[in-house]
Design an enzyme around this catalytic site. Structure first.
Site, mmCIF file in Angstrom:
data_model
loop_
_atom_site.group_PDB
_atom_site.id
_atom_site.type_symbol
_atom_site.label_atom_id
_atom_site.label_comp_id
_atom_site.label_asym_id
_atom_site.label_seq_id
_atom_site.Cartn_x
_atom_site.Cartn_y
_atom_site.Cartn_z
ATOM 1 N N GLY A 184 14.613 25.188 30.042
ATOM 2 C CA GLY A 184 13.513 24.622 30.814
ATOM 3 C C GLY A 184 12.208 25.381 30.745
ATOM 4 O O GLY A 184 11.307 25.139 31.553
ATOM 5 N N GLU B 170 19.813 29.117 27.990
ATOM 6 C CA GLU B 170 20.004 28.277 26.809
ATOM 7 C C GLU B 170 18.742 27.476 26.503
ATOM 8 O O GLU B 170 18.720 26.244 26.612
ATOM 9 C CB GLU B 170 21.209 27.354 26.993
ATOM 10 C CG GLU B 170 21.244 26.613 28.299
ATOM 11 C CD GLU B 170 22.545 25.861 28.531
ATOM 12 O OE1 GLU B 170 22.487 24.747 29.112
ATOM 13 O OE2 GLU B 170 23.609 26.366 28.172
ATOM 14 N N GLY C 58 15.758 25.645 24.283
ATOM 15 C CA GLY C 58 15.719 24.885 23.043
ATOM 16 C C GLY C 58 14.301 24.753 22.547
ATOM 17 O O GLY C 58 13.867 25.447 21.636
ATOM 18 N N ARG C 59 13.525 23.863 23.195
ATOM 19 C CA ARG C 59 12.149 23.593 22.774
ATOM 20 C C ARG C 59 11.319 24.866 22.645
ATOM 21 O O ARG C 59 10.583 25.036 21.678
ATOM 22 C CB ARG C 59 11.494 22.647 23.787
ATOM 23 C CG ARG C 59 10.137 22.115 23.351
ATOM 24 C CD ARG C 59 9.414 21.418 24.493
ATOM 25 N NE ARG C 59 10.235 20.446 25.172
ATOM 26 C CZ ARG C 59 10.276 19.154 24.894
ATOM 27 N NH1 ARG C 59 9.509 18.668 23.932
ATOM 28 N NH2 ARG C 59 11.054 18.323 25.577
ATOM 29 N N CYS D 188 4.704 -1.599 14.021
ATOM 30 C CA CYS D 188 4.163 -2.814 14.638
ATOM 31 C C CYS D 188 4.335 -2.760 16.147
ATOM 32 O O CYS D 188 4.988 -3.622 16.754
ATOM 33 C CB CYS D 188 4.862 -4.045 14.059
ATOM 34 S SG CYS D 188 4.653 -4.225 12.286
ATOM 35 N N TYR E 252 12.532 18.398 19.398
ATOM 36 C CA TYR E 252 12.506 17.038 19.941
ATOM 37 C C TYR E 252 11.478 16.177 19.190
ATOM 38 O O TYR E 252 10.649 15.518 19.799
ATOM 39 C CB TYR E 252 12.216 17.065 21.432
ATOM 40 C CG TYR E 252 13.295 17.758 22.228
ATOM 41 C CD1 TYR E 252 14.535 17.148 22.412
ATOM 42 C CD2 TYR E 252 13.082 19.016 22.774
ATOM 43 C CE1 TYR E 252 15.537 17.788 23.119
ATOM 44 C CE2 TYR E 252 14.085 19.655 23.486
ATOM 45 C CZ TYR E 252 15.314 19.033 23.653
ATOM 46 O OH TYR E 252 16.303 19.667 24.346
#
Length: 367
Positions: A214, A248, A250-251, A315, A343
């Site tokens: 987070g 943990e 990630g981003r 489109c 992501y």
């Protein structure tokens, strides 16, 4: 701390424009960033959340700096095990299949009493953490996974039910508590939540606590980096002797190492507004459309110009990568979007309209 930022010069040679769109991953920058994070955390265990970006080359660059990997499906587990057969793996996520629930992992994050009953039924050994969702205010989060009624984890009543079930047997071992309450928080706010989670875990007698991820990442201000140093120091102050703390992210580990590089196909004005249409689009890089932000451009030396909205080939009016960018663009120009290392490709709707998929390139040596 070393990270790639949009202020850095271009990493793509214009002569290679025929090979676009492409993702370019800076493995040198990722290695330096991960090493700095590892050093800042001290003896806090560091697992990488594979959901952020499972690219094998990124995982190989991260492996020397992490204590393990966090996965959320049997597919991610098989992917990681194929690359690193003996690595520590924690498996979490709601709605586990039997194959996932009974997988051979280092830690299993239990999401509900029903899930635990399924695990207990065959009498197979497992080491589990109970995922708690505490009713606490979560201000400033970009995404709330807890703090109230969500599908993730258990409230204290659910945790108490799981503890009672575990006390009746000794095959499935309770190792501690897992909590991932929100995403997009700065270090002071994450430390406040950590203190609340630790207080709750200690009330259960738990000495192994996974505080989740987070860590804040700003697409609006890419130079505003998460303060890993103060976070590591804060966790060291909170930790008591004998406790194992784990995170943990990630981003926040991989987002800065990736760029999405493409070229301008068309520039046109519609009802007074200027648009640049690029090869590819949000079927390659879905993040700006889902999060409602502008993907930052990278590279120095761009000529300022009339604000232009950069869109892709799909489109749908939602195929927007960035709005009102004050830069001059012409047909054939190569442009690079920064902060595309997490992501991005892996959460995009690849087959919508069946356009070609992007190429992937890796920077393995310092330039």
């Amino acid at each position: 701390m070393t990270v790639a930022t949009p202020a850095q010069a271009s990493i793509w040679e214009p002569a290679h424009a025929a090979g676009l769109p492409a993702y370019v991953y800076d493995l040198v920058g990722l290695d330096a960033h991960a090493a700095a994070v590892r050093e800042a955390l001290g003896d806090v265990e560091l697992y990488y959340a594979v959901k952020a970006n499972p690219d094998p080359e990124l995982l190989r660059a991260l492996a020397p700096h992490v204590d393990g990997f966090e996965v959320s499906s049997g597919g991610e587990l098989a992917h990681v095990r194929g690359l690193f057969p003996g690595v520590a793996v924690a498996l979490g996520g709601p709605g586990k299949t039997d194959g996932e629930l009974f997988a051979d992992v280092t830690r299993l994050h239990i999401e509900s009493p029903t899930e635990l009953r399924r695990l207990l039924a065959p009498g197979r050994p497992a080491d589990v953490l109970l995922r708690v969702n505490l009713d606490v205010p979560i201000d400033g989060a970009s995404l709330a996974m807890g703090g109230g009624a969500t599908p993730f984890g258990m409230d204290p009543q659910g945790i108490a039910e799981c503890v009672r079930l575990l006390e009746k047997q000794d095959v499935v071992r309770l190792r501690g508590v897992h909590a991932h309450l929100a995403s997009g928080l700065d270090a002071p706010r994450l430390l406040e939540l950590a203190a609340v989670v630790l207080d709750y875990a200690r009330g259960l007698g738990a000495t192994e606590i996974n505080l989740g991820g987070g860590m804040a990442v700003s697409y609006a201000d890419p130079e505003a980096l998460f303060d890993w140093r103060s976070y590591g120091e804060g966790l060291a102050r909170l930790r008591r002797p004998g406790e194992v703390l784990r995170i943990e992210p990630g981003r926040a580990l991989t987002v800065y190492c990736g760029r999405y590089v493409t070229r301008v196909i068309d520039v046109k004005r519609v009802h007074g507004e200027l648009f640049a249409v690029v090869a590819g689009g949000t079927h390659h890089l879905r993040t700006p459309a889902t999060k409602g932000h502008d993907q930052p451009l990278a590279g120095r030396g761009r000529v300022a110009g009339e604000p232009v909205t950069i869109v892709g080939q799909l489109c749908t009016p939602k195929d927007v990568l960035a709005r009102d960018v004050p830069v001059r663009l012409e047909v054939g120009d190569v442009i690079e979007f920064a902060m595309a290392g997490a992501y991005a490709w892996n959460i995009s709707h690849h087959d919508f309209l069946m356009h070609p998929k992007p190429a992937f390139h890796y920077i393995r040596e310092a330039v």
